[in-house]
Design an enzyme around this catalytic site. Structure first.
Site, PDB file in Angstrom:
ATOM      1  N   ALA A   8      -0.413   0.291   2.082  1.00  0.00           N
ATOM      2  CA  ALA A   8       0.294  -0.063   3.316  1.00  0.00           C
ATOM      3  C   ALA A   8       1.488  -0.921   2.931  1.00  0.00           C
ATOM      4  CB  ALA A   8      -0.643  -0.854   4.212  1.00  0.00           C
TER       5      ALA A   8
ATOM      6  N   GLY B  87      -3.902   1.854   1.062  1.00  0.00           N
ATOM      7  CA  GLY B  87      -3.639   2.981   1.965  1.00  0.00           C
ATOM      8  C   GLY B  87      -3.252   4.245   1.202  1.00  0.00           C
TER       9      GLY B  87
ATOM     10  N   GLU C   1      -6.406   5.779   0.256  1.00  0.00           N
ATOM     11  CA  GLU C   1      -7.020   6.285   1.495  1.00  0.00           C
ATOM     12  C   GLU C   1      -6.329   7.564   1.973  1.00  0.00           C
ATOM     13  OE1 GLU C   1      -6.483   2.357   3.253  1.00  0.00           O
ATOM     14  OE2 GLU C   1      -8.620   2.330   3.725  1.00  0.00           O
TER      15      GLU C   1
ATOM     16  N   GLU D  64      -7.002  -4.336  -1.460  1.00  0.00           N
ATOM     17  CA  GLU D  64      -6.758  -5.141  -0.251  1.00  0.00           C
ATOM     18  C   GLU D  64      -7.391  -6.516  -0.333  1.00  0.00           C
ATOM     19  OE1 GLU D  64      -7.739  -1.952  -0.284  1.00  0.00           O
ATOM     20  OE2 GLU D  64      -6.678  -0.792   1.245  1.00  0.00           O
TER      21      GLU D  64
END
Ligand code: CO8
Length: 297
Positions: A105, A148, A151, A171
Site C-alpha cells: 500500500a 498489499g 496480497e 505491515e
C-alpha cells in the site's frame, strides 16, 4: 534483468507480441475497447500472445516501487473489468517491473488515515472489482511483492515468479496488519505456522521459498518470466472460456466452504458442464480424434 520494454521487444521478435497494436486493434475489433479505455496514469495495458487473446496489465509507478495508491488500484480494477468483459480475452496477466511487482500500500497516502475515515470511505473497497474477475488472473512477480503487493498477487489465480522475487507481509513493522487478504489468504496457501511467522515477523521470503511453500507455482529466470506467463495464459486460452470460468469458480469455492458443501458445489458445476455445447464438442472431438472447436456456449 530485462525490463518489460526489452521483454516486449524480444517477444515481438518472436512474434509472441503484436508490434503494431493499433493496426491489430483495428483488425480484431479492439479499437472500441482501446478508444474507450481511459488514459491510464499508473498502469500500462496491452493485448499480447500469438492469438492476441491475453490482457496484460503492468503496474507503472516505478519511482514508488509500484506502491498501490488508490488511483492505481482503481485503474487496475477498470482494466481488469474491461478485459473480463472482452470476449476475445482468455486470461489476464498482472505484472510490475524487474525491481518491484508492488512494494505494498502507498504508506505516504495512508499515513494520515483515521479509523473513522477508513470506515466512512470504505478504504480498499476498490479491490473487490479485481476479486470479482471471472477470467483467470495470473500474477507475474519480479522483485518486491510486499504487503498489499503480496496480497494483490495472492488474489490472482496463479502466481509465477522471477528468481529475484521477494515476498513479505511487513505491515507489522509499520504498526499495522495486512488489510487486503494477507491474514486470510496466506494461511490458506502456506498453513498457519508459516503464515504466522511471516505476518508476525514481517520477514521477506524468496521466490524459491514461496514455491516450496506452495504460494508460487513456478519460478523462472527474470527475463523469461513474462514470456512463460504469456505461454501459460495462452495454454489456458486453448480451452473453452465457459468451462475455464466454471473450473475457476469451483477451485475458488474450496477456499470459501467446508469439504462437504464444496464437493456439492463442484458436483453441481460438473453436472452443469453437461448443459453446455462446449462439453459436447470437447468429448465429441476426443472421440473423433480431432482438435475441439469451442464456441464459449
Ligand atoms: N509506499 C510508498 N512509497 C514507497 C513504498 C510504499 N509501500 N515502498 C517504497 N516506496 C518509495 C520510497 O519511499 C522511495 O521513495 P523516495 O525515493 O521518494 O524516498 C522509493 O519508493 C524507493 O524506495 P526505497 O528507497 O526504500 O528502496 P529500497 O530499494 O532501499 O528498499 C523496500 C525497498 C525494502 C521495498 C522499501 O522501499 C520498503 O521497505 N518499502 C515499504 C514496504 C512495506 O512496508 N510495505 C507494506 C506497506 S503496508 C501495506 O501494504 C498494507 C496493506 C493493506 C492493504 C493494501 C492496500 C493497497
Amino acid at each position: 534483468m530485462a525490463s518489460i520494454g526489452s521483454v516486449t521487444r524480444s517477444l515481438i521478435s518472436k512474434t509472441i507480441l503484436n508490434p503494431g497494436r493499433i493496426a491489430v486493434v483495428h483488425n480484431t475489433g479492439f479499437i472500441k475497447f482501446y478508444s474507450a479505455a481511459p488514459n491510464y496514469e499508473n498502469i500500462k495495458i496491452d493485448v499480447v500472445g500469438s492469438k492476441k487473446n491475453v490482457g496484460l496489465i503492468q503496474l507503472n509507478r516505478p519511482k514508488a516501487l509500484n506502491a498501490l495508491c488508490k488511483p492505481l488500484i482503481e485503474e487496475v480494477g477498470k482494466a481488469v473489468k474491461d478485459f473480463d468483459a472482452d470476449d476475445k480475452i482468455a486470461g489476464i496477466i498482472l505484472t510490475g517491473n524487474e525491481k518491484a511487482f508492488a512494494a505494498g500500500a502507498d504508506i505516504k497516502e495512508m499515513q494520515n488515515n483515521t479509523y473513522s475515515g477508513c470506515q466512512k470511505t470504505g478504504f480498499l473497497a476498490e479491490w473487490e472489482i479485481i476479486t470479482n474477475c471471472g477470467k483467470p488472473l495470473i500474477a507475474a512477480v519480479n522483485g518486491f511483492a510486499l504487503g498489499g503487493g503480496c496480497e494483490l498477487a495472492m488474489l490472482c489465480d496463479i502466481i509465477y515468479a522471477g528468481e529475484n522475487a521477494k515476498f513479505g507481509q511487513p505491515e507489522i513493522a509499520i504498526g499495522t496488519i495486512p488489510g487486503a487478504g494477507g491474514t486470510q489468504r496466506l494461511p490458506r496457501y502456506v498453513g498457519k505456522s508459516k503464515a504466522m511467522e511471516i505476518v508476525l515477523t514481517g520477514n521477506f521470503f524468496t521466490a524459491q521459498e514461496a514455491e516450496k511453500m506452495g504460494l508460487v507455482s513456478k519460478v523462472f529466470p527474470v527475463d523469461k518470466l513474462l514470456e512463460e506467463t504469456i505461454k501459460l495464459a495462452e495454454k489456458i486460452g486453448t480451452h473453452s472460456p465457459l468451462i475455464v470460468k466454471m473450473a475457476k469458480q469451483a477451485v475458488n469455492q474450496a477456499f470459501e466452504t467446508t469439504l462437504k458443501s464444496g464437493l456439492l458445489y463442484e458436483k453441481s458445476l460438473f453436472y452443469g458442464t453437461f448443459a453446455t455445447d462446449d462439453r459436447k464438442e470437447g468429448m465429441t472431438a476426443f472421440v473423433e480424434k480431432r482438435p475441439p472447436n469451442f464456441k464459449n456456449e
